[in-house]
Design a protein around this motif. Structure first.
Motif, mmCIF file in Angstrom:
data_model
loop_
_atom_site.group_PDB
_atom_site.id
_atom_site.type_symbol
_atom_site.label_atom_id
_atom_site.label_comp_id
_atom_site.label_asym_id
_atom_site.label_seq_id
_atom_site.Cartn_x
_atom_site.Cartn_y
_atom_site.Cartn_z
ATOM 1 N N ILE A 21 0.853 -1.195 0.000
ATOM 2 C CA ILE A 21 0.000 0.000 0.000
ATOM 3 C C ILE A 21 0.887 1.242 0.000
ATOM 4 O O ILE A 21 0.639 2.201 -0.741
ATOM 5 C CB ILE A 21 -0.965 -0.019 1.202
ATOM 6 N N GLY A 22 1.931 1.241 0.826
ATOM 7 C CA GLY A 22 2.869 2.359 0.852
ATOM 8 C C GLY A 22 3.519 2.588 -0.504
ATOM 9 O O GLY A 22 3.683 3.732 -0.947
ATOM 10 N N GLU A 23 3.887 1.511 -1.195
ATOM 11 C CA GLU A 23 4.463 1.627 -2.536
ATOM 12 C C GLU A 23 3.457 2.256 -3.496
ATOM 13 O O GLU A 23 3.817 3.092 -4.331
ATOM 14 C CB GLU A 23 4.883 0.256 -3.056
ATOM 15 N N GLY A 24 2.195 1.858 -3.377
ATOM 16 C CA GLY A 24 1.160 2.428 -4.237
ATOM 17 C C GLY A 24 0.963 3.911 -3.990
ATOM 18 O O GLY A 24 0.820 4.700 -4.935
ATOM 19 N N VAL A 25 0.956 4.311 -2.722
ATOM 20 C CA VAL A 25 0.841 5.745 -2.401
ATOM 21 C C VAL A 25 2.030 6.487 -3.008
ATOM 22 O O VAL A 25 1.868 7.555 -3.612
ATOM 23 C CB VAL A 25 0.771 5.974 -0.876
ATOM 24 N N ARG A 26 3.229 5.929 -2.870
ATOM 25 C CA ARG A 26 4.432 6.581 -3.407
ATOM 26 C C ARG A 26 4.341 6.731 -4.925
ATOM 27 O O ARG A 26 4.772 7.734 -5.480
ATOM 28 C CB ARG A 26 5.668 5.781 -3.037
ATOM 29 N N GLU A 27 3.775 5.724 -5.619
ATOM 30 C CA GLU A 27 3.619 5.807 -7.075
ATOM 31 C C GLU A 27 2.716 6.963 -7.473
ATOM 32 O O GLU A 27 2.990 7.664 -8.435
ATOM 33 C CB GLU A 27 3.044 4.498 -7.625
ATOM 34 N N SER A 28 1.628 7.160 -6.741
ATOM 35 C CA SER A 28 0.672 8.210 -7.107
ATOM 36 C C SER A 28 1.059 9.575 -6.551
ATOM 37 O O SER A 28 0.652 10.596 -7.083
ATOM 38 C CB SER A 28 -0.739 7.837 -6.647
ATOM 39 N N ARG A 29 1.832 9.598 -5.459
ATOM 40 C CA ARG A 29 2.257 10.851 -4.826
ATOM 41 C C ARG A 29 3.743 10.742 -4.465
ATOM 42 O O ARG A 29 4.081 10.492 -3.308
ATOM 43 C CB ARG A 29 1.439 11.124 -3.581
ATOM 44 N N PRO A 30 4.618 10.944 -5.440
ATOM 45 C CA PRO A 30 6.048 10.783 -5.184
ATOM 46 C C PRO A 30 6.597 11.694 -4.082
ATOM 47 O O PRO A 30 7.617 11.391 -3.477
ATOM 48 C CB PRO A 30 6.706 11.110 -6.532
ATOM 49 N N ASP A 31 5.918 12.799 -3.823
ATOM 50 C CA ASP A 31 6.372 13.741 -2.804
ATOM 51 C C ASP A 31 5.889 13.391 -1.392
ATOM 52 O O ASP A 31 6.264 14.052 -0.428
ATOM 53 C CB ASP A 31 5.915 15.152 -3.156
ATOM 54 N N ALA A 32 5.082 12.343 -1.258
ATOM 55 C CA ALA A 32 4.509 11.982 0.045
ATOM 56 C C ALA A 32 5.588 11.450 0.984
ATOM 57 O O ALA A 32 6.501 10.729 0.572
ATOM 58 C CB ALA A 32 3.414 10.935 -0.124
ATOM 59 N N GLU A 170 -1.870 -15.102 -4.957
ATOM 60 C CA GLU A 170 -1.167 -14.467 -6.072
ATOM 61 C C GLU A 170 -1.954 -13.248 -6.554
ATOM 62 O O GLU A 170 -3.177 -13.302 -6.713
ATOM 63 C CB GLU A 170 -0.999 -15.465 -7.216
ATOM 64 N N GLY A 171 -1.270 -12.155 -6.767
ATOM 65 C CA GLY A 171 -1.892 -10.926 -7.257
ATOM 66 C C GLY A 171 -2.359 -9.970 -6.175
ATOM 67 O O GLY A 171 -2.687 -8.818 -6.465
ATOM 68 N N GLU A 172 -2.384 -10.403 -4.931
ATOM 69 C CA GLU A 172 -2.896 -9.542 -3.858
ATOM 70 C C GLU A 172 -1.976 -8.351 -3.571
ATOM 71 O O GLU A 172 -2.454 -7.269 -3.258
ATOM 72 C CB GLU A 172 -3.150 -10.329 -2.570
ATOM 73 N N LEU A 173 -0.671 -8.535 -3.696
ATOM 74 C CA LEU A 173 0.226 -7.396 -3.466
ATOM 75 C C LEU A 173 0.062 -6.351 -4.563
ATOM 76 O O LEU A 173 0.118 -5.151 -4.288
ATOM 77 C CB LEU A 173 1.680 -7.859 -3.348
ATOM 78 N N ASP A 174 -0.179 -6.789 -5.792
ATOM 79 C CA ASP A 174 -0.457 -5.841 -6.872
ATOM 80 C C ASP A 174 -1.758 -5.095 -6.596
ATOM 81 O O ASP A 174 -1.864 -3.885 -6.808
ATOM 82 C CB ASP A 174 -0.549 -6.556 -8.223
ATOM 83 N N ARG A 175 -2.742 -5.820 -6.117
ATOM 84 C CA ARG A 175 -4.026 -5.195 -5.779
ATOM 85 C C ARG A 175 -3.854 -4.190 -4.642
ATOM 86 O O ARG A 175 -4.442 -3.106 -4.644
ATOM 87 C CB ARG A 175 -5.041 -6.283 -5.402
ATOM 88 N N ALA A 176 -3.008 -4.522 -3.657
ATOM 89 C CA ALA A 176 -2.746 -3.611 -2.540
ATOM 90 C C ALA A 176 -2.048 -2.343 -3.028
ATOM 91 O O ALA A 176 -2.376 -1.234 -2.585
ATOM 92 C CB ALA A 176 -1.910 -4.314 -1.470
ATOM 93 N N ARG A 177 -1.094 -2.487 -3.950
ATOM 94 C CA ARG A 177 -0.424 -1.299 -4.506
ATOM 95 C C ARG A 177 -1.431 -0.407 -5.223
ATOM 96 O O ARG A 177 -1.411 0.814 -5.069
ATOM 97 C CB ARG A 177 0.693 -1.715 -5.463
ATOM 98 N N ALA A 178 -2.319 -1.018 -6.003
ATOM 99 C CA ALA A 178 -3.331 -0.237 -6.730
ATOM 100 C C ALA A 178 -4.283 0.455 -5.762
ATOM 101 O O ALA A 178 -4.660 1.616 -5.972
ATOM 102 C CB ALA A 178 -4.105 -1.151 -7.685
ATOM 103 N N TRP A 179 -4.677 -0.232 -4.696
ATOM 104 C CA TRP A 179 -5.565 0.361 -3.696
ATOM 105 C C TRP A 179 -4.866 1.542 -3.018
ATOM 106 O O TRP A 179 -5.455 2.609 -2.848
ATOM 107 C CB TRP A 179 -5.970 -0.712 -2.680
ATOM 108 N N GLY A 180 -3.594 1.375 -2.680
ATOM 109 C CA GLY A 180 -2.829 2.458 -2.072
ATOM 110 C C GLY A 180 -2.707 3.658 -2.996
ATOM 111 O O GLY A 180 -2.809 4.807 -2.573
ATOM 112 N N ALA A 181 -2.487 3.398 -4.284
ATOM 113 C CA ALA A 181 -2.343 4.489 -5.260
ATOM 114 C C ALA A 181 -3.632 5.286 -5.403
ATOM 115 O O ALA A 181 -3.600 6.481 -5.719
ATOM 116 C CB ALA A 181 -1.930 3.918 -6.614
ATOM 117 N N ALA A 182 -4.771 4.648 -5.155
ATOM 118 C CA ALA A 182 -6.067 5.320 -5.317
ATOM 119 C C ALA A 182 -6.493 6.097 -4.068
ATOM 120 O O ALA A 182 -7.477 6.838 -4.119
ATOM 121 C CB ALA A 182 -7.139 4.285 -5.675
#
Length: 184
Positions: A21-32, A170-182
């Protein structure tokens, strides 16, 4: 934007989701500024100034963990490990409890979390098994966040584990990254 992710994890699955989730937030908000903290490290001074608080934990007995369910889960793991040591031909892989897993859980942490009057954003997640009547901890976490004055930035989300101790599907970490990015 300051983001704090607080998690309770016994066997590492919830920690992995929190980090994704933290990685996803970082992808969408690099300054966070992102802090991913085990519940025992998440004192009010570290959590208070967050613009977004994300909280997650494992599901036990269809809801949030309790002191009893945590002890039962850790005790069962220790007993199964002893049994496995007795069977020389035991091929099954057991998941070891994470360092710090015997520390406080989210229920205790919420008792110490101060109420906020300014209504910062928050989100709730859990890890859970995928079977009928499994329940989930995320809705209870979300209720507690709202009760402390937080506004939910997203619907509570559950991430699936394959067995009581994992691994993650399988795929849940990708889903978590996407959820974090949103998350906003």
């Amino acid at each position: 934007m300051r983001v704090v992710i607080v998690y309770e994890s016994l066997f590492g699955n919830t920690r992995q989701v929190a980090e994704a989730i933290g990685e996803g937030v970082r992808e969408s908000r690099p300054d966070a500024e992102i802090n991913c903290l085990r519940v025992a490290e998440a004192d009010p001074e570290r959590v208070g100034p967050a613009d977004l608080l994300v909280v997650g934990g494992p599901t036990h007995m269809r809801g949030m963990t309790s002191g009893l369910s945590r002890k039962m889960g850790l005790k069962a793991e220790k007993n199964e490990k002893k049994e496995g040591e007795k069977k020389e031909d035991a091929q099954e892989t057991r998941h070891e409890p994470e360092e710090g897993a015997e520390g406080p859980g989210l229920r205790d942490w919420f008792h110490a979390l101060p109420k906020t009057g300014k209504g910062p954003h928050a989100a709730a997640f859990d890890t859970r098994a995928d079977f009928r009547m499994a329940g989930g901890a995320a809705p209870a976490i979300a209720r507690r966040l709202k009760g402390h004055g937080y506004q939910l930035a997203a619907e509570p989300e559950g991430f699936i584990i394959e067995d009581a101790e994992g691994p993650l599907r399988e795929g849940e970490l990708d889903r978590a990254r996407a959820w974090g990015a949103a998350l906003d």
